[in-house]
Design an enzyme around this catalytic site. Sequence first.
Site, PDB file in Angstrom:
ATOM      1  N   CYS A 170       0.798  -1.227   0.000  1.00 39.19           N
ATOM      2  CA  CYS A 170       0.000   0.000   0.000  1.00 39.19           C
ATOM      3  C   CYS A 170       0.834   1.281   0.000  1.00 39.19           C
ATOM      4  O   CYS A 170       0.270   2.377  -0.087  1.00 39.19           O
ATOM      5  CB  CYS A 170      -0.951   0.001   1.196  1.00 39.19           C
ATOM      6  SG  CYS A 170      -2.105  -1.389   1.163  1.00 39.19           S
ATOM      7  N   HIS A 310      -2.891   8.399   5.908  1.00 40.19           N
ATOM      8  CA  HIS A 310      -3.187   7.090   5.326  1.00 40.19           C
ATOM      9  C   HIS A 310      -4.652   6.778   5.608  1.00 40.19           C
ATOM     10  O   HIS A 310      -5.390   6.361   4.717  1.00 40.19           O
ATOM     11  CB  HIS A 310      -2.271   6.028   5.916  1.00 40.19           C
ATOM     12  CG  HIS A 310      -2.464   4.675   5.310  1.00 40.19           C
ATOM     13  ND1 HIS A 310      -2.160   4.398   4.000  1.00 40.19           N
ATOM     14  CD2 HIS A 310      -2.957   3.516   5.830  1.00 40.19           C
ATOM     15  CE1 HIS A 310      -2.432   3.132   3.729  1.00 40.19           C
ATOM     16  NE2 HIS A 310      -2.933   2.572   4.815  1.00 40.19           N
ATOM     17  N   GLU A 321      -1.155   6.067  13.390  1.00 40.84           N
ATOM     18  CA  GLU A 321      -0.925   7.353  12.728  1.00 40.84           C
ATOM     19  C   GLU A 321      -1.003   8.522  13.695  1.00 40.84           C
ATOM     20  O   GLU A 321      -0.174   9.437  13.657  1.00 40.84           O
ATOM     21  CB  GLU A 321      -1.977   7.565  11.640  1.00 40.84           C
ATOM     22  CG  GLU A 321      -1.618   6.986  10.314  1.00 40.84           C
ATOM     23  CD  GLU A 321      -2.480   7.564   9.226  1.00 40.84           C
ATOM     24  OE1 GLU A 321      -1.995   8.437   8.476  1.00 40.84           O
ATOM     25  OE2 GLU A 321      -3.633   7.134   9.114  1.00 40.84           O
ATOM     26  N   LYS A 342      -9.644   8.374   1.771  1.00 41.95           N
ATOM     27  CA  LYS A 342     -10.154   6.998   1.669  1.00 41.95           C
ATOM     28  C   LYS A 342     -11.582   6.903   2.183  1.00 41.95           C
ATOM     29  O   LYS A 342     -12.284   5.942   1.871  1.00 41.95           O
ATOM     30  CB  LYS A 342      -9.243   6.041   2.439  1.00 41.95           C
ATOM     31  CG  LYS A 342      -7.864   5.855   1.836  1.00 41.95           C
ATOM     32  CD  LYS A 342      -7.069   4.820   2.610  1.00 41.95           C
ATOM     33  CE  LYS A 342      -5.656   4.647   2.051  1.00 41.95           C
ATOM     34  NZ  LYS A 342      -4.787   5.789   2.349  1.00 41.95           N
ATOM     35  N   HIS A 347      -9.867   2.390  -0.561  1.00 41.54           N
ATOM     36  CA  HIS A 347      -8.435   2.089  -0.494  1.00 41.54           C
ATOM     37  C   HIS A 347      -8.036   1.286  -1.727  1.00 41.54           C
ATOM     38  O   HIS A 347      -8.316   0.091  -1.831  1.00 41.54           O
ATOM     39  CB  HIS A 347      -8.148   1.300   0.775  1.00 41.54           C
ATOM     40  CG  HIS A 347      -6.697   1.134   1.089  1.00 41.54           C
ATOM     41  ND1 HIS A 347      -5.693   1.470   0.203  1.00 41.54           N
ATOM     42  CD2 HIS A 347      -6.071   0.645   2.197  1.00 41.54           C
ATOM     43  CE1 HIS A 347      -4.515   1.201   0.760  1.00 41.54           C
ATOM     44  NE2 HIS A 347      -4.724   0.702   1.965  1.00 41.54           N
ATOM     45  N   PHE A 406       0.947  -3.403   4.481  1.00 40.68           N
ATOM     46  CA  PHE A 406       1.213  -4.735   5.020  1.00 40.68           C
ATOM     47  C   PHE A 406       2.663  -5.122   4.727  1.00 40.68           C
ATOM     48  O   PHE A 406       3.194  -4.828   3.662  1.00 40.68           O
ATOM     49  CB  PHE A 406       0.280  -5.761   4.375  1.00 40.68           C
ATOM     50  CG  PHE A 406      -1.138  -5.703   4.875  1.00 40.68           C
ATOM     51  CD1 PHE A 406      -1.484  -4.942   5.976  1.00 40.68           C
ATOM     52  CD2 PHE A 406      -2.131  -6.417   4.238  1.00 40.68           C
ATOM     53  CE1 PHE A 406      -2.787  -4.895   6.433  1.00 40.68           C
ATOM     54  CE2 PHE A 406      -3.439  -6.386   4.688  1.00 40.68           C
ATOM     55  CZ  PHE A 406      -3.776  -5.626   5.787  1.00 40.68           C
TER      56      PHE A 406
END
Length: 423
Positions: A170, A310, A321, A342, A347, A406
Amino acid sequence: MSRHVVITGLSVLAPGSTDTEGFWKMITAGRSAIRRITAFDPTPFRSQVAGEVDLDPLACGFSRREVRRLDRASLLAVACARRAVAEAGITSGTSIDPGRIGVSVGNAVGSATSIENEYVVLSDEGRQWLVDQKYQSPHLFDYFVPGSLARETAWAAGAEGPVSVISAGCTSGIDALGHACQLIQEGSADVMVAGATDAPVTPIAVACFDAIKATTRRNDDPEHAPRPFDRTRDGFAIAEGAAMLVLEDSEHARRRGADIYGTITGYAAHSNAYHMTGLSRDGNEMARAITTALDEARTDPTAVGYINAHGSGTKQNDLHETEAFKKALGEHAYNVPVSSIKSMIGHSLGAIGAIEVATCALAIRNGVVPPTANLHEPDPDCDLDYVPLEARDVDLDVVLTVGSGFGGFQSAMIVEKWRGGHV
């Protein structure tokens, strides 16, 4: 002397819009493009909603042969690349040496749509253990080779310089742009067509995220499903999309009179070496990436005027975050508007980082911070200014965008207003 990297063109294809202008209007209006999946019957799945791009390839100028040959992720990338290079004025016929134009494309799941479709045909809907190659597409090899995404983008841009694919989950979009900046800074290219693409709205991808319960189950109310930083959040909505930016050495751009959106002054990527999908609560990994990017930009943390988060809408990411912003920016973190797009477009995995960098450039140009949609009940542990529901007018000089992926990937990028010299 260090070369400065500026943005001279960009194009976004995201859910809910068919061009960059429509994308910007949608996210600044706080409208959500999340809907029930239409690409296949989602009934058997835990999460049945997604952000889908209403792409009409023929209307975008693709031939029927190209539509037959190219995977959906390639179609998105090439459509964006064509528009971005046209806006930047680097199309064929200009005096720019094609050997000095490069391409850097980020991607997480390759040609997932075509690979899955081919498996379904070759296995006769999964009934045959041994697939029958008589039915395979002649383009199957291209679907298995991620480099085909960059190759198609390079052909579309007329680029004969360095060409690469960056695949880091990502964070791929930010990382592809970071790699492009480095190639310009070291003198390997004068112009880079860089960004990312992903088309993961497929049964196998949806099933994978179902298995780890990372996606939302709010199937009865898709538009309000993604809720970053909200107490009632329950995961993200998977999506597809692409963004391509034209990055250029500032002197090269100045000589040809190019219009400049802004400048990328700092980039950093770190890995947490901690867990495949997990994040620590303390936010140290992302904080390191932010601090390193600010150091490269030679920018004080107190100069940051907006953070494009994010903001995936999972509890562990939102908490990670929030702590990272506090660690990297100190008390100033409480004064900075933060938002997650998002919440409106979902996403799109490897593509989202490039879409978010494009958002930062548009925010600087227009002096507007897009909101975090669906943020009605803020999580008390996420106690920063997450710009709920409505856009905010802000004169922006320095913007920070971050990505988390990830595998432990953490990336950060600094985008600044261009003032005709090093800011």
